[in-house]
Design an enzyme around this catalytic site. Structure first.
Site, mmCIF file in Angstrom:
data_model
loop_
_atom_site.group_PDB
_atom_site.id
_atom_site.type_symbol
_atom_site.label_atom_id
_atom_site.label_comp_id
_atom_site.label_asym_id
_atom_site.label_seq_id
_atom_site.Cartn_x
_atom_site.Cartn_y
_atom_site.Cartn_z
ATOM 1 N N CYS A 164 -14.194 -74.349 -54.496
ATOM 2 C CA CYS A 164 -13.400 -75.505 -54.938
ATOM 3 C C CYS A 164 -12.233 -75.768 -53.991
ATOM 4 C CB CYS A 164 -12.905 -75.272 -56.348
ATOM 5 S SG CYS A 164 -12.124 -73.676 -56.537
ATOM 6 N N GLU A 199 -15.904 -84.726 -52.479
ATOM 7 C CA GLU A 199 -16.163 -83.299 -52.328
ATOM 8 C C GLU A 199 -17.615 -83.103 -51.905
ATOM 9 O OE1 GLU A 199 -15.893 -81.099 -55.977
ATOM 10 O OE2 GLU A 199 -14.758 -79.524 -54.968
ATOM 11 N N LYS A 252 -20.267 -70.135 -71.514
ATOM 12 C CA LYS A 252 -21.454 -70.951 -71.186
ATOM 13 C C LYS A 252 -21.549 -71.010 -69.664
ATOM 14 C CE LYS A 252 -23.104 -74.538 -70.097
ATOM 15 N NZ LYS A 252 -23.901 -74.646 -68.839
ATOM 16 N N GLU A 258 -10.057 -76.733 -64.475
ATOM 17 C CA GLU A 258 -9.979 -76.367 -63.051
ATOM 18 C C GLU A 258 -11.086 -77.146 -62.375
ATOM 19 O OE1 GLU A 258 -7.713 -74.533 -61.821
ATOM 20 O OE2 GLU A 258 -7.071 -73.109 -63.348
HETATM 21 P P1 NAD Z 1 -20.347 -79.187 -63.016
HETATM 22 O O1 NAD Z 1 -19.150 -79.929 -63.462
HETATM 23 O O2 NAD Z 1 -21.597 -79.929 -62.765
HETATM 24 O O3 NAD Z 1 -20.722 -78.062 -64.070
HETATM 25 C C1 NAD Z 1 -19.773 -77.115 -64.523
HETATM 26 C C2 NAD Z 1 -20.196 -76.602 -65.879
HETATM 27 O O4 NAD Z 1 -20.172 -77.692 -66.801
HETATM 28 C C3 NAD Z 1 -21.624 -76.047 -65.925
HETATM 29 O O5 NAD Z 1 -21.634 -74.931 -66.792
HETATM 30 C C4 NAD Z 1 -22.414 -77.196 -66.526
HETATM 31 O O6 NAD Z 1 -23.571 -76.773 -67.226
HETATM 32 C C5 NAD Z 1 -21.394 -77.782 -67.491
HETATM 33 N N1 NAD Z 1 -21.630 -79.178 -67.841
HETATM 34 C C6 NAD Z 1 -22.174 -80.152 -67.078
HETATM 35 N N2 NAD Z 1 -22.230 -81.315 -67.767
HETATM 36 C C7 NAD Z 1 -21.687 -81.064 -68.985
HETATM 37 C C8 NAD Z 1 -21.460 -81.850 -70.158
HETATM 38 N N3 NAD Z 1 -21.791 -83.137 -70.212
HETATM 39 N N4 NAD Z 1 -20.866 -81.259 -71.216
HETATM 40 C C9 NAD Z 1 -20.516 -79.962 -71.185
HETATM 41 N N5 NAD Z 1 -20.732 -79.160 -70.133
HETATM 42 C C10 NAD Z 1 -21.306 -79.712 -69.043
HETATM 43 O O7 NAD Z 1 -19.874 -78.375 -61.733
HETATM 44 P P2 NAD Z 1 -20.757 -77.425 -60.818
HETATM 45 O O8 NAD Z 1 -21.640 -78.297 -59.995
HETATM 46 O O9 NAD Z 1 -21.366 -76.321 -61.612
HETATM 47 O O10 NAD Z 1 -19.628 -76.745 -59.915
HETATM 48 C C11 NAD Z 1 -19.099 -77.349 -58.817
HETATM 49 C C12 NAD Z 1 -17.771 -78.008 -59.138
HETATM 50 O O11 NAD Z 1 -16.872 -77.056 -59.706
HETATM 51 C C13 NAD Z 1 -17.072 -78.527 -57.910
HETATM 52 O O12 NAD Z 1 -16.540 -79.802 -58.162
HETATM 53 C C14 NAD Z 1 -15.953 -77.521 -57.693
HETATM 54 O O13 NAD Z 1 -14.855 -78.021 -56.997
HETATM 55 C C15 NAD Z 1 -15.593 -77.157 -59.076
HETATM 56 N N6 NAD Z 1 -14.888 -75.868 -59.105
HETATM 57 C C16 NAD Z 1 -13.536 -75.853 -59.348
HETATM 58 C C17 NAD Z 1 -12.834 -74.650 -59.346
HETATM 59 C C18 NAD Z 1 -11.343 -74.601 -59.598
HETATM 60 O O14 NAD Z 1 -10.859 -73.534 -59.931
HETATM 61 N N7 NAD Z 1 -10.620 -75.687 -59.469
HETATM 62 C C19 NAD Z 1 -13.506 -73.470 -59.100
HETATM 63 C C20 NAD Z 1 -14.873 -73.509 -58.845
HETATM 64 C C21 NAD Z 1 -15.550 -74.725 -58.855
#
Ligand code: NAD
Length: 500
Positions: free
Chosen positions: A303, A403, A193, A269
């Site tokens: 991240c 962040e 997804k 992650e």
């Molecule tokens: P996000 O948490 O908003 O979304 C991530 C994913 O989750 C997306 O596919 C989104 O559609 C889905 N999602 C959102 N709400 C949901 C719900 N209620 N139920 C199920 N799925 C849901 O994050 P983002 O804005 O896409 O990405 C940025 C974040 O990701 C930052 O906090 C960053 O640090 C983190 N990140 C972490 C790593 C790591 O390896 N630690 C790597 C890359 C990004």
């Protein structure tokens, strides 16, 4: 592949010629959402709609889970000869390389990353990851337990079954590969997804996996929004595990959904606020160069971006000047199709305003803009933020604790090594950190004392598929990359036989 264009116009023409697929990839074919809904993709490069994508929901997720379960039950992939798995996944990696330009263009249009990076970093690292796990296909050994002479217990590794991979928008192809590589080599079926901001490259992966010989039903790509598509996937009673990368806030929801449904496994992650600790004896030129790349690469939407600089008070102002100079001379911001640009657009308008809002908040809290600080290239209609340094901050400020996920580094002074450790660990996160010093005794002490999944010493953001990646504390648990990543997609089964 055609020669690479050398101008923005050349890349724009290539992008205009793309045939963009926005439908879901389910059971080996592209299909619209069951209710026909779509959503528009607005490119962060110029703020214009450039594609429409299937707006999938519960019915679509259910269909994909059914297909994935059927594939697991049939054993078509789970029980395939390891050498066959290896051949298919190696071909998959090769096809990713052969389709590099299409994938890179889609990633640039979706996310606003510069074409130089999508072509030379995102796509190759995605292919390398699939290849890395392909090569492990025939090296996953089971165990025989040490028992008495009349008993033999095999400890077998078995695939979990159906994996839901929910990924963010900042590195869609790389993080997608970090999930599907080890999950597939372990013998699972996967439903990917992608984030609503970046579905297009992932949708191509579905087609390429099929072309490589992956049986239908083993990999599905279902685009859609978090609440509408991600949540039913995470709540689905027939999904065995959610492998999630994204924000800490949504990561915590994954644990709730698992508890509310079938106690599925969860690997997370999540976010970070990673510190650089720069000691007074550090090589300041090397530190400044790495700090600048570590926060400005990918527009700071990383991240493990080194977003907090803990600088010894005696070198703070010299370091700030050197970081600004490194950015000015080697990491230019520009239109993502300009071959020379190293820093492109923020993923969406909301993210741009969020980052600008933090810059404003930082000033109100008492920090000072030492570099950048505003919107850039507004005349393009795109969403660009100047690479920024906020100096004179304290670790208690919102800009030091939260962040920002943009090209903004916060500089905080310290006086002693003990204070540096305390500040480095004064965060809810624990993804990464760096220590800059010529004193290897201090480096050893500091790298042991800082609580983070990766600590770099006199370098930053060096990475390899051979090293595990992931966080401590609220940066999550479970590791991507390295052979360790395979373990989380498998379960241990003991088969015990007694002999007379
Ligand atoms: P996000 O948490 O908003 O979304 C991530 C994913 O989750 C997306 O596919 C989104 O559609 C889905 N999602 C959102 N709400 C949901 C719900 N209620 N139920 C199920 N799925 C849901 O994050 P983002 O804005 O896409 O990405 C940025 C974040 O990701 C930052 O906090 C960053 O640090 C983190 N990140 C972490 C790593 C790591 O390896 N630690 C790597 C890359 C990004």
């Amino acid at each position: 592949m055609l020669d690479r264009p050398t101008t923005r116009e050349g890349w724009t023409a290539r992008a205009a010629a793309l045939k963009i697929e926005g439908r879901a990839f389910v059971d080996g074919a592209y299909i619209p959402a069951r209710d026909g809904a779509t959503f528009a993709r607005i490119s962060p490069i110029d703020g214009k709609v450039f594609a429409h994508v299937a707006d999938c929901g519960e019915a679509d997720i259910h269909r994909a889970v059914k297909g994935a379960r059927a594939a697991v039950e049939s054993g078509v992939w789970r029980d395939a000869d390891p050498l066959h798995k290896k051949k298919v996944l190696l071909r998959f990696a090769e096809l990713i390389r052969e389709n590099a330009e299409e994938l890179a263009l889609l990633e640039t249009l979706d996310v606003g990353k510069v074409i130089a990076n999508t072509l030379d970093v995102d796509v190759p690292l995605c292919a390398n990851c699939i290849q890395y796990y392909a090569e492990l296909a025939d090296k996953i050994y089971d165990e025989v337990a040490p028992l008495g002479p009349k008993d033999v217990a095999m400890v077998r590794k078995e695939p979990l079954g159906v994996i839901g991979a929910i990924v963010p928008w900042n590195y869609p192809l790389i993080i997608g590969a970090w999930k599907i590589g080890p999950a597939l080599v372990a013998g699972n079926s996967v439903i990917l997804k992608p984030a609503e901001q970046s579905p297009l490259g992932s949708l191509v992966l579905g087609r390429l996996a099929k072309e490589a010989g992956l049986p239908d039903g083993v990999l599905h790509v279902v685009p859609g929004f978090g609440e509408k598509a991600g949540k039913p996937l995470a709540l689905h009673p027939d999904v065995d595990m959610i492998a999630f990368t994204g924000s800490t806030e949504v990561g915590k929801l994954m644990m709730v959904y698992a508890g509310q449904s079938n106690m599925k496994r969860v690997a997370l992650e999540c976010g970070g606020k990673s510190p650089h600790v720069v000691m007074p004896d550090a090589d300041l030129d090397a530190a400044a160069e790495a700090i600048a790349w570590g926060i400005y690469y990918n527009q700071g939407e990383t991240c493990h971006a080194g977003s907090r600089v803990l600088a010894h008070a005696s070198i703070r102002s010299a370091l700030v000047e050197k970081i600004a100079e490194a950015q000015r001379s080697r990491i230019p911001l520009g239109h993502p199709f300009d071959p020379g640009a190293q820093l492109g657009a923020m993923v969406e308008e909301r993210q741009m305003h969020r980052v600008l809002g933090y810059i404003e908040l930082g000033q109100k809290e008492g920090a000072r803009i030492a570099h950048g600080g505003g919107r850039a290239l507004a005349e393009t209609g795109g969403f660009y933020v100047e690479p920024t340094i906020l100096d004179g901050a304290t670790n208690a400020m919102h800009i030091a604790q939260e962040e920002i996920f943009g090209p903004v580094v916060v500089v905080i002074p310290f006086a002693t090594e003990a204070e540096a450790v305390r500040l480095a660990n004064d965060t809810i996160y624990g993804l990464a950190a760096a220590v800059w010093t010529r004193d290897m005794n201090a480096a050893h002490r500091l790298s042991r004392a800082i609580r983070a999944g990766t600590v770099w010493v006199n370098t930053y953001d060096r990475s390899s598929l051979a090293t595990p990646f992931g966080g401590f504390r609220q940066s999550g648990f479970g590791r991507d990359r390295s052979p360790h990543a395979i373990d989380k997609y498998m379960d241990l089964k003991t088969i015990w036989t007694s002999f007379r």
